[in-house]
Design a protein around this motif. Structure first.
Motif, PDB file in Angstrom:
ATOM      1  N   PHE A  48       0.809  -1.158  -0.258  1.00 30.00           N
ATOM      2  CA  PHE A  48       0.146   0.222   0.078  1.00 30.00           C
ATOM      3  C   PHE A  48       0.877   1.301  -0.083  1.00 30.00           C
ATOM      4  CE2 PHE A  48      -2.617  -3.187   2.101  1.00 30.00           C
ATOM      5  CZ  PHE A  48      -4.024  -2.911   1.522  1.00 30.00           C
ATOM      6  N   ASP A  49       0.200   2.228  -0.641  1.00 33.38           N
ATOM      7  CA  ASP A  49       0.785   3.590  -0.361  1.00 33.38           C
ATOM      8  C   ASP A  49      -0.323   4.514   0.297  1.00 33.38           C
ATOM      9  OD1 ASP A  49       3.091   2.982  -1.681  1.00 33.38           O
ATOM     10  OD2 ASP A  49       2.139   3.681  -3.768  1.00 33.38           O
ATOM     11  N   ARG A  50       0.160   5.425   1.190  1.00 32.25           N
ATOM     12  CA  ARG A  50      -0.660   6.112   1.972  1.00 32.25           C
ATOM     13  C   ARG A  50      -0.981   7.691   1.240  1.00 32.25           C
ATOM     14  NH1 ARG A  50      -3.366   6.221   6.773  1.00 32.25           N
ATOM     15  NH2 ARG A  50      -2.222   4.274   7.629  1.00 32.25           N
ATOM     16  N   ILE A  51      -2.165   7.812   0.802  1.00 31.23           N
ATOM     17  CA  ILE A  51      -2.484   8.823  -0.188  1.00 31.23           C
ATOM     18  C   ILE A  51      -3.670   9.962   0.629  1.00 31.23           C
ATOM     19  CG2 ILE A  51      -3.203   9.907  -2.346  1.00 31.23           C
ATOM     20  CD1 ILE A  51      -1.857   7.331  -3.549  1.00 31.23           C
ATOM     21  N   ARG A  52      -3.575  10.840   1.068  1.00 22.92           N
ATOM     22  CA  ARG A  52      -4.685  11.648   1.819  1.00 22.92           C
ATOM     23  C   ARG A  52      -5.386  10.979   2.675  1.00 22.92           C
ATOM     24  NH1 ARG A  52      -4.647  13.527  -3.477  1.00 22.92           N
ATOM     25  NH2 ARG A  52      -6.459  12.077  -4.151  1.00 22.92           N
ATOM     26  N   GLY A  53      -4.658  10.097   3.537  1.00 21.49           N
ATOM     27  CA  GLY A  53      -5.168   9.493   4.637  1.00 21.49           C
ATOM     28  C   GLY A  53      -5.690   8.123   4.365  1.00 21.49           C
ATOM     29  N   ARG A  54      -5.632   7.797   3.128  1.00 20.00           N
ATOM     30  CA  ARG A  54      -6.308   6.393   2.726  1.00 20.00           C
ATOM     31  C   ARG A  54      -5.009   5.523   2.505  1.00 20.00           C
ATOM     32  NH1 ARG A  54     -11.546   5.696   2.112  1.00 20.00           N
ATOM     33  NH2 ARG A  54     -10.959   3.963   0.633  1.00 20.00           N
ATOM     34  N   LEU A  55      -5.240   4.270   2.488  1.00 17.96           N
ATOM     35  CA  LEU A  55      -4.186   3.208   1.946  1.00 17.96           C
ATOM     36  C   LEU A  55      -4.604   2.814   0.558  1.00 17.96           C
ATOM     37  CD1 LEU A  55      -3.756   1.240   5.179  1.00 17.96           C
ATOM     38  CD2 LEU A  55      -2.244   2.675   4.072  1.00 17.96           C
ATOM     39  N   VAL A  56      -3.893   3.205  -0.325  1.00 20.66           N
ATOM     40  CA  VAL A  56      -3.996   2.727  -1.659  1.00 20.66           C
ATOM     41  C   VAL A  56      -3.162   1.767  -2.175  1.00 20.66           C
ATOM     42  CG1 VAL A  56      -4.297   3.648  -3.901  1.00 20.66           C
ATOM     43  CG2 VAL A  56      -5.040   5.167  -1.987  1.00 20.66           C
ATOM     44  N   LEU A  57      -3.663   0.738  -2.993  1.00 21.07           N
ATOM     45  CA  LEU A  57      -2.822  -0.179  -3.433  1.00 21.07           C
ATOM     46  C   LEU A  57      -1.705   0.255  -4.429  1.00 21.07           C
ATOM     47  CD1 LEU A  57      -5.345  -3.319  -4.055  1.00 21.07           C
ATOM     48  CD2 LEU A  57      -3.312  -3.296  -2.435  1.00 21.07           C
ATOM     49  N   ASN A  58      -0.356  -0.140  -4.461  1.00 22.17           N
ATOM     50  CA  ASN A  58       0.389   0.132  -5.320  1.00 22.17           C
ATOM     51  C   ASN A  58       0.570  -0.924  -6.367  1.00 22.17           C
ATOM     52  OD1 ASN A  58       2.264  -1.894  -4.516  1.00 22.17           O
ATOM     53  ND2 ASN A  58       3.185  -0.905  -2.590  1.00 22.17           N
ATOM     54  N   PRO A  59       1.361  -0.496  -7.457  1.00 16.36           N
ATOM     55  CA  PRO A  59       1.172  -1.892  -8.368  1.00 16.36           C
ATOM     56  C   PRO A  59       1.468  -3.199  -8.011  1.00 16.36           C
ATOM     57  CG  PRO A  59       2.474   0.340  -9.246  1.00 16.36           C
ATOM     58  CD  PRO A  59       2.036   0.423  -7.551  1.00 16.36           C
ATOM     59  N   ARG A  60       2.390  -3.516  -6.882  1.00 17.14           N
ATOM     60  CA  ARG A  60       2.610  -4.601  -6.589  1.00 17.14           C
ATOM     61  C   ARG A  60       1.524  -5.217  -5.614  1.00 17.14           C
ATOM     62  NH1 ARG A  60       8.139  -2.663  -5.891  1.00 17.14           N
ATOM     63  NH2 ARG A  60       9.721  -3.995  -7.100  1.00 17.14           N
ATOM     64  N   GLY A  61       0.814  -4.382  -5.092  1.00 15.53           N
ATOM     65  CA  GLY A  61      -0.299  -4.756  -4.302  1.00 15.53           C
ATOM     66  C   GLY A  61      -1.527  -5.062  -5.234  1.00 15.53           C
ATOM     67  N   LEU A  62      -1.721  -4.122  -6.268  1.00 14.84           N
ATOM     68  CA  LEU A  62      -2.754  -4.706  -7.136  1.00 14.84           C
ATOM     69  C   LEU A  62      -2.487  -5.986  -7.867  1.00 14.84           C
ATOM     70  CD1 LEU A  62      -2.721  -1.170  -9.122  1.00 14.84           C
ATOM     71  CD2 LEU A  62      -4.739  -2.258  -7.889  1.00 14.84           C
ATOM     72  N   ALA A  63      -1.314  -6.243  -8.316  1.00 13.78           N
ATOM     73  CA  ALA A  63      -1.131  -7.546  -8.789  1.00 13.78           C
ATOM     74  C   ALA A  63      -1.238  -8.765  -7.924  1.00 13.78           C
ATOM     75  CB  ALA A  63       0.441  -7.648  -9.469  1.00 13.78           C
ATOM     76  N   PHE A  64      -0.903  -8.544  -6.701  1.00 14.24           N
ATOM     77  CA  PHE A  64      -1.024  -9.442  -5.620  1.00 14.24           C
ATOM     78  C   PHE A  64      -2.459  -9.701  -5.193  1.00 14.24           C
ATOM     79  CE2 PHE A  64      -0.967 -10.631  -0.765  1.00 14.24           C
ATOM     80  CZ  PHE A  64      -0.265 -11.981  -1.048  1.00 14.24           C
ATOM     81  N   ARG A  65      -3.366  -8.543  -5.103  1.00 13.91           N
ATOM     82  CA  ARG A  65      -4.689  -8.862  -5.020  1.00 13.91           C
ATOM     83  C   ARG A  65      -5.474  -9.788  -5.953  1.00 13.91           C
ATOM     84  NH1 ARG A  65      -8.803  -3.679  -5.037  1.00 13.91           N
ATOM     85  NH2 ARG A  65      -8.062  -3.553  -7.223  1.00 13.91           N
ATOM     86  N   ARG A  66      -5.161  -9.794  -7.146  1.00 11.09           N
ATOM     87  CA  ARG A  66      -5.500 -10.603  -8.376  1.00 11.09           C
ATOM     88  C   ARG A  66      -5.570 -12.028  -7.690  1.00 11.09           C
ATOM     89  NH1 ARG A  66      -3.651  -6.849 -11.917  1.00 11.09           N
ATOM     90  NH2 ARG A  66      -1.712  -8.159 -12.258  1.00 11.09           N
ATOM     91  N   HIS A  67      -4.280 -12.164  -7.568  1.00 11.82           N
ATOM     92  CA  HIS A  67      -4.082 -13.737  -6.793  1.00 11.82           C
ATOM     93  C   HIS A  67      -4.669 -14.266  -5.598  1.00 11.82           C
ATOM     94  CE1 HIS A  67      -1.266 -14.616  -9.866  1.00 11.82           C
ATOM     95  NE2 HIS A  67      -0.533 -13.278  -9.845  1.00 11.82           N
ATOM     96  N   VAL A  68      -4.744 -13.298  -4.844  1.00 11.41           N
ATOM     97  CA  VAL A  68      -5.443 -13.321  -3.357  1.00 11.41           C
ATOM     98  C   VAL A  68      -7.109 -13.471  -3.841  1.00 11.41           C
ATOM     99  CG1 VAL A  68      -5.965 -12.416  -0.982  1.00 11.41           C
ATOM    100  CG2 VAL A  68      -3.569 -12.253  -2.252  1.00 11.41           C
ATOM    101  N   ARG A  69      -7.594 -12.689  -4.538  1.00 13.87           N
ATOM    102  CA  ARG A  69      -8.886 -12.726  -4.782  1.00 13.87           C
ATOM    103  C   ARG A  69      -9.179 -14.132  -5.246  1.00 13.87           C
ATOM    104  NH1 ARG A  69     -11.863  -8.658  -3.183  1.00 13.87           N
ATOM    105  NH2 ARG A  69     -11.114  -7.036  -4.427  1.00 13.87           N
ATOM    106  N   GLN A  70      -8.678 -14.747  -6.264  1.00 10.78           N
ATOM    107  CA  GLN A  70      -8.702 -15.875  -6.673  1.00 10.78           C
ATOM    108  C   GLN A  70      -8.814 -16.948  -5.703  1.00 10.78           C
ATOM    109  OE1 GLN A  70      -6.014 -16.504  -9.907  1.00 10.78           O
ATOM    110  NE2 GLN A  70      -7.107 -14.910 -11.284  1.00 10.78           N
ATOM    111  N   THR A  71      -7.526 -17.173  -4.967  1.00 10.66           N
ATOM    112  CA  THR A  71      -7.372 -17.797  -3.828  1.00 10.66           C
ATOM    113  C   THR A  71      -8.632 -17.820  -2.536  1.00 10.66           C
ATOM    114  OG1 THR A  71      -5.088 -17.743  -3.924  1.00 10.66           O
ATOM    115  CG2 THR A  71      -5.980 -18.616  -1.801  1.00 10.66           C
TER     116      THR A  71
END
Length: 305
Positions: A48-71
């Motif tokens: 994650f990156d913290r942007i204006r007080g929110r946690l936002v997925l960075n490029p590695r986080g986005l890629a990892f989320r796809r695999h986690v969602r399937q799992t």
């Protein structure tokens, strides 16, 4: 890496907030933060990156989320799978088919199958021809239904369904009320072309040319289902298989046969190198039973020897 860490990760990714995640998962904020930090340490990169007080997925986080969602989807499905196994439903047939077959032939054929074998619910997947050809061996399809004559790597033909194409058009389109209708009476009518994807379109155009009939193509589509809906919307006429045409026949659409018969076929394929499973055999027999019971005798299902 634990399931709880992955669930916390997905919830933070969706909400952008540790606080909201803690409330949703009934955890403390420090507990959520600790799970995310531990997960990042195990992975060796931040998520994650913290942007204006929110946690936002960075490029590695986005890629990892796809695999986690399937799992996690698979994990969430496990209780349902376990119940099915406990009930004895673990050998269900896996069927893949193209769009026109999924929307035309298969629904009534599946109804016929389920009425005979209610304890063996089939799994039916829609794929394009390219997706079927490119499918990996581990996808483990028991049967494939697709237009003929299209060779599919790793599959053999176990049956074919021959049928006569029907002509569908908005009510009032046809100059005569005959059924079957003569191709020679169709000159000047608006038509929907299935070029270049429908395997029977070339045969249609050849027969029209041999009959000396010129029609006007008002639309071209790669989808037989879309062509049927365009007919229903009053756009023009189209040659359709008897299963799709039967689904659009009604007050706004007239469906007729053609005196100069236009024949086509669907193939039923099975993986090469092994016998059909008991469940696949039952499904195949049910499909062919339905085809043979279709009124009018235009459709025939034949086992390949």
């Amino acid at each position: 890496m634990h399931i709880k860490q992955l669930r916390s990760f997905l919830t933070v990714a969706d909400s952008g907030s540790v606080t909201a995640t803690a409330e949703q998962l009934h955890m403390t904020q420090s507990g959520v933060s600790r799970q995310i930090a531990t997960l990042e340490d195990e992975l060796g990169f931040s998520l994650f990156d913290r942007i204006r007080g929110r946690l936002v997925l960075n490029p590695r986080g986005l890629a990892f989320r796809r695999h986690v969602r399937q799992t996690m989807d698979s994990v969430d499905h496990l209780p349902h799978a376990a119940r099915a196994i406990a009930d004895g439903v673990f050998n269900r047939v896996n069927v893949v088919a193209t769009s026109s077959i999924i929307h035309g032939l298969l629904p009534p054929a599946i109804a016929h199958y389920v009425s005979k074998w209610p304890g063996l619910p089939p799994r039916v997947i829609m794929r394009s021809l390219r997706e079927i050809s490119d499918s990996a061996p581990e996808e483990d399809f028991d049967l494939v239904l697709a237009p003929m004559p299209i060779p599919l790597p790793r599959f053999r033909v176990v049956a074919r369904i021959d049928f006569e194409l029907h002509l569908a058009g908005p009510v009032g389109s046809f100059p005569v009320e005959d059924d079957p209708i003569d191709l020679g009476s169709l000159g000047g009518l608006p038509f929907i072309s299935l070029d270049p994807f429908a395997t029977y379109q070339e045969g249609i155009e050849t027969m029209l040319a041999e009959t000396g009939v010129e029609v006007t193509y008002v639309c071209e589509t790669s989808s037989v289902v879309t062509a049927a809906q365009l007919v229903r919307a009053g756009v023009g006429c189209a040659f359709l298989d008897p299963y799709i045409s039967g689904s659009v026949r009604g007050p706004r659409v007239k469906v007729v046969s053609v005196r100069q018969k236009l024949m086509h076929a669907y193939g039923i394929y099975a993986p090469s190198g092994g016998p059909l499973s008991h469940e696949a055999t039952k499904f195949l027999e049910s499909v062919l039973d339905y085809v043979h019971s279709t009124q009018g005798g235009a459709s025939q299902g034949n086992l390949e020897t």
